[in-house]
Write a protein that holds these residues in place. Structure first.
Motif, PDB file in Angstrom:
ATOM      1  N   UNK A 173     -14.287  -6.186  -5.805  1.00  0.00           N
ATOM      2  CA  UNK A 173     -13.656  -6.055  -7.122  1.00  0.00           C
ATOM      3  C   UNK A 173     -13.273  -4.606  -7.415  1.00  0.00           C
ATOM      4  N   UNK A 174     -14.156  -3.688  -7.084  1.00  0.00           N
ATOM      5  CA  UNK A 174     -13.884  -2.269  -7.355  1.00  0.00           C
ATOM      6  C   UNK A 174     -12.741  -1.744  -6.485  1.00  0.00           C
ATOM      7  N   UNK A 175     -12.711  -2.167  -5.237  1.00  0.00           N
ATOM      8  CA  UNK A 175     -11.608  -1.747  -4.357  1.00  0.00           C
ATOM      9  C   UNK A 175     -10.293  -2.330  -4.869  1.00  0.00           C
ATOM     10  N   UNK A 176     -10.322  -3.596  -5.263  1.00  0.00           N
ATOM     11  CA  UNK A 176      -9.113  -4.240  -5.774  1.00  0.00           C
ATOM     12  C   UNK A 176      -8.599  -3.516  -7.011  1.00  0.00           C
ATOM     13  N   UNK A 228       0.109   0.304  -9.761  1.00  0.00           N
ATOM     14  CA  UNK A 228       0.503   0.101 -11.156  1.00  0.00           C
ATOM     15  C   UNK A 228       0.543  -1.377 -11.528  1.00  0.00           C
ATOM     16  N   UNK A 229      -0.510  -2.070 -11.105  1.00  0.00           N
ATOM     17  CA  UNK A 229      -0.682  -3.480 -11.446  1.00  0.00           C
ATOM     18  C   UNK A 229      -1.821  -3.611 -12.443  1.00  0.00           C
ATOM     19  N   UNK A 230      -2.045  -4.823 -12.942  1.00  0.00           N
ATOM     20  CA  UNK A 230      -3.112  -5.071 -13.913  1.00  0.00           C
ATOM     21  C   UNK A 230      -4.474  -4.907 -13.242  1.00  0.00           C
ATOM     22  N   UNK A 231      -5.200  -3.870 -13.634  1.00  0.00           N
ATOM     23  CA  UNK A 231      -6.503  -3.580 -13.010  1.00  0.00           C
ATOM     24  C   UNK A 231      -7.529  -4.665 -13.325  1.00  0.00           C
ATOM     25  N   UNK A 232      -7.461  -5.208 -14.536  1.00  0.00           N
ATOM     26  CA  UNK A 232      -8.417  -6.243 -14.913  1.00  0.00           C
ATOM     27  C   UNK A 232      -8.259  -7.501 -14.089  1.00  0.00           C
ATOM     28  N   UNK A 233      -7.025  -7.917 -13.868  1.00  0.00           N
ATOM     29  CA  UNK A 233      -6.782  -9.097 -13.037  1.00  0.00           C
ATOM     30  C   UNK A 233      -7.285  -8.874 -11.617  1.00  0.00           C
ATOM     31  N   UNK A 234      -6.998  -7.694 -11.079  1.00  0.00           N
ATOM     32  CA  UNK A 234      -7.410  -7.386  -9.708  1.00  0.00           C
ATOM     33  C   UNK A 234      -8.928  -7.372  -9.585  1.00  0.00           C
ATOM     34  N   UNK A 235      -9.603  -6.741 -10.540  1.00  0.00           N
ATOM     35  CA  UNK A 235     -11.066  -6.673 -10.521  1.00  0.00           C
ATOM     36  C   UNK A 235     -11.666  -8.076 -10.572  1.00  0.00           C
ATOM     37  N   UNK A 236     -11.154  -8.899 -11.481  1.00  0.00           N
ATOM     38  CA  UNK A 236     -11.699 -10.250 -11.642  1.00  0.00           C
ATOM     39  C   UNK A 236     -11.455 -11.110 -10.411  1.00  0.00           C
ATOM     40  N   UNK A 237     -10.266 -11.003  -9.825  1.00  0.00           N
ATOM     41  CA  UNK A 237      -9.980 -11.756  -8.598  1.00  0.00           C
ATOM     42  C   UNK A 237     -10.942 -11.356  -7.483  1.00  0.00           C
ATOM     43  N   UNK A 275       2.745 -15.273  -5.653  1.00  0.00           N
ATOM     44  CA  UNK A 275       2.646 -13.848  -5.983  1.00  0.00           C
ATOM     45  C   UNK A 275       1.944 -13.164  -4.817  1.00  0.00           C
ATOM     46  N   UNK A 276       2.716 -12.683  -3.890  1.00  0.00           N
ATOM     47  CA  UNK A 276       2.139 -12.102  -2.672  1.00  0.00           C
ATOM     48  C   UNK A 276       1.399 -10.800  -2.950  1.00  0.00           C
ATOM     49  N   UNK A 277       1.765 -10.102  -4.018  1.00  0.00           N
ATOM     50  CA  UNK A 277       1.187  -8.779  -4.258  1.00  0.00           C
ATOM     51  C   UNK A 277      -0.296  -8.856  -4.567  1.00  0.00           C
ATOM     52  N   UNK A 278      -0.694  -9.689  -5.542  1.00  0.00           N
ATOM     53  CA  UNK A 278      -2.108  -9.769  -5.900  1.00  0.00           C
ATOM     54  C   UNK A 278      -2.926 -10.379  -4.763  1.00  0.00           C
ATOM     55  N   UNK A 279      -2.390 -11.394  -4.101  1.00  0.00           N
ATOM     56  CA  UNK A 279      -3.108 -11.997  -2.976  1.00  0.00           C
ATOM     57  C   UNK A 279      -3.266 -10.994  -1.834  1.00  0.00           C
ATOM     58  N   UNK A 280      -2.248 -10.179  -1.575  1.00  0.00           N
ATOM     59  CA  UNK A 280      -2.314  -9.167  -0.511  1.00  0.00           C
ATOM     60  C   UNK A 280      -3.300  -8.068  -0.871  1.00  0.00           C
ATOM     61  N   UNK A 281      -3.274  -7.663  -2.128  1.00  0.00           N
ATOM     62  CA  UNK A 281      -4.216  -6.654  -2.608  1.00  0.00           C
ATOM     63  C   UNK A 281      -5.652  -7.151  -2.434  1.00  0.00           C
ATOM     64  N   UNK A 282      -5.877  -8.419  -2.768  1.00  0.00           N
ATOM     65  CA  UNK A 282      -7.206  -9.006  -2.600  1.00  0.00           C
ATOM     66  C   UNK A 282      -7.581  -9.067  -1.122  1.00  0.00           C
ATOM     67  N   UNK A 325     -11.617  -4.273   3.561  1.00  0.00           N
ATOM     68  CA  UNK A 325     -12.280  -2.976   3.453  1.00  0.00           C
ATOM     69  C   UNK A 325     -13.773  -3.127   3.168  1.00  0.00           C
ATOM     70  N   UNK A 326     -14.119  -4.018   2.245  1.00  0.00           N
ATOM     71  CA  UNK A 326     -15.528  -4.216   1.903  1.00  0.00           C
ATOM     72  C   UNK A 326     -16.305  -4.826   3.061  1.00  0.00           C
ATOM     73  N   UNK A 327     -15.672  -5.760   3.776  1.00  0.00           N
ATOM     74  CA  UNK A 327     -16.361  -6.388   4.909  1.00  0.00           C
ATOM     75  C   UNK A 327     -16.523  -5.410   6.066  1.00  0.00           C
ATOM     76  N   UNK A 328     -15.532  -4.533   6.280  1.00  0.00           N
ATOM     77  CA  UNK A 328     -15.667  -3.507   7.321  1.00  0.00           C
ATOM     78  C   UNK A 328     -16.860  -2.601   7.015  1.00  0.00           C
ATOM     79  N   UNK A 329     -17.054  -2.322   5.730  1.00  0.00           N
ATOM     80  CA  UNK A 329     -18.211  -1.522   5.320  1.00  0.00           C
ATOM     81  C   UNK A 329     -19.512  -2.279   5.586  1.00  0.00           C
ATOM     82  N   UNK A 330     -19.533  -3.569   5.250  1.00  0.00           N
ATOM     83  CA  UNK A 330     -20.732  -4.380   5.481  1.00  0.00           C
ATOM     84  C   UNK A 330     -21.073  -4.455   6.968  1.00  0.00           C
ATOM     85  N   UNK A 331     -20.046  -4.568   7.798  1.00  0.00           N
ATOM     86  CA  UNK A 331     -20.242  -4.706   9.243  1.00  0.00           C
ATOM     87  C   UNK A 331     -20.374  -3.359   9.948  1.00  0.00           C
ATOM     88  N   UNK A 332     -20.202  -2.279   9.179  1.00  0.00           N
ATOM     89  CA  UNK A 332     -20.308  -0.924   9.729  1.00  0.00           C
ATOM     90  C   UNK A 332     -19.324  -0.704  10.880  1.00  0.00           C
TER      91      UNK A 332
END
Length: 273
Positions: A114-117, A125-134, A209-216, A222-229
């Motif tokens: 959520x934080x990365x999104x 310059x997209x809706x930060x709240x939508x990205x965080x919640x997704x 809407x490819x943008x929000x899905x791609x951002x997610x 990125x988060x999974x790469x961090x988890x997997x080191x």
């Protein structure tokens, strides 16, 4: 269990809690009463704690100042963002005692996504709240599947570190957690853009809407790469550059570093769950 049967089983996909329904009903009025909204939220202690955690995690506060009261949170958020985060905060309370799930680990990872999104949304310059919640909700379908089929082999590996989960579940069940998570988000009346992004988090090229899905998709990677080191050449080789390029992400390089965000500590995730 077939997808249609799973989605038709009311007991498996949690219903919107009564307290949340009251808050949302007030928020949906033509002229919402902010004082009444604050009263309702303050009366739901668990929800209020998770909401404040989310507000501070999402960095809606100014500078380093943390938000400590519901009144300050709703004043800072505004009505639209308050609605989104009230729904998101309630999700943490909806999933308790999920068989085989380490909920602290699950929410720690989900909060990271959520934080990365949100960070990417700000850059684009997209809706930060939508990205965080997704980002926060992207894995909820897996929790529903665990409740429905606790012994299923394709559901056993820990969600944050299972990079093959989507393909494995589709091979095993004929569907996977994104479809189930989208159904959950729709039942909880999240915006269609969030529902669509969750459904197509693994195949953003197929989303309306490819943008929000791609951002997610990029945030999950990125988060999974961090988890997997994962690091070095392996990290560079695995990076979904085509997805980043498709949405015009200029600074894709930073997603391959270890300082993408301030990673969520266990105590924050534990309070949320």
């Amino acid at each position: 269990m077939k997808l249609e049967a799973l989605l038709a089983t009311e007991t498996l996909i949690p219903s919107l809690p009564e307290g949340v329904s009251r808050v949302l009903a007030e928020l949906q009025k033509e002229e919402p009463d902010l004082r009444r909204i604050n009263e309702l939220l303050s009366g739901e202690i668990g929800l209020a704690v998770r909401l404040l955690r989310l507000v501070n995690s999402a960095r809606y506060s100014a500078g380093d100042q943390r938000i400590g009261t519901i009144e300050a949170a709703t004043a800072r958020l505004g009505l639209v963002a308050t609605r989104q985060l009230v729904q998101a905060a309630a999700v943490g309370g909806a999933f308790k005692g999920v068989p085989g799930a380490d909920m602290t680990s699950f929410w720690r990872y989900s909060l990271d996504v959520a934080k990365i999104a949100q960070s990417l949304a700000e850059e684009l310059r997209l809706d930060k709240g939508l990205a965080f919640t997704a980002g926060l909700l992207h894995g909820t379908g897996d929790l529903v599947l665990k409740m429905a089929m606790p012994g299923r082999e394709s559901l056993q590996p820990p969600f944050p570190t299972d990079d093959d989960r989507h393909e494995t579940q589709r091979a095993d069940l004929g569907y996977a957690y994104p479809e189930v998570g989208a159904a959950f988000a729709a039942r909880w009346l999240f915006p269609d853009s969030i529902v669509e992004a969750i459904r197509h988090q693994c195949d953003p090229q197929d989303a309306r809407d490819k943008t929000l899905a791609s951002l997610l998709h990029l945030s999950i990677w990125s988060a999974r790469a961090h988890e997997l080191d994962i690091e070095g050449e392996a990290l560079a080789d695995a990076f979904p550059g085509d997805v980043a390029q498709a949405i015009g992400l200029a600074d894709a390089e930073r997603l391959r570093g270890d300082d993408v965000i301030a990673w969520t500590p266990d105590d924050e995730a534990r309070d949320f769950s």
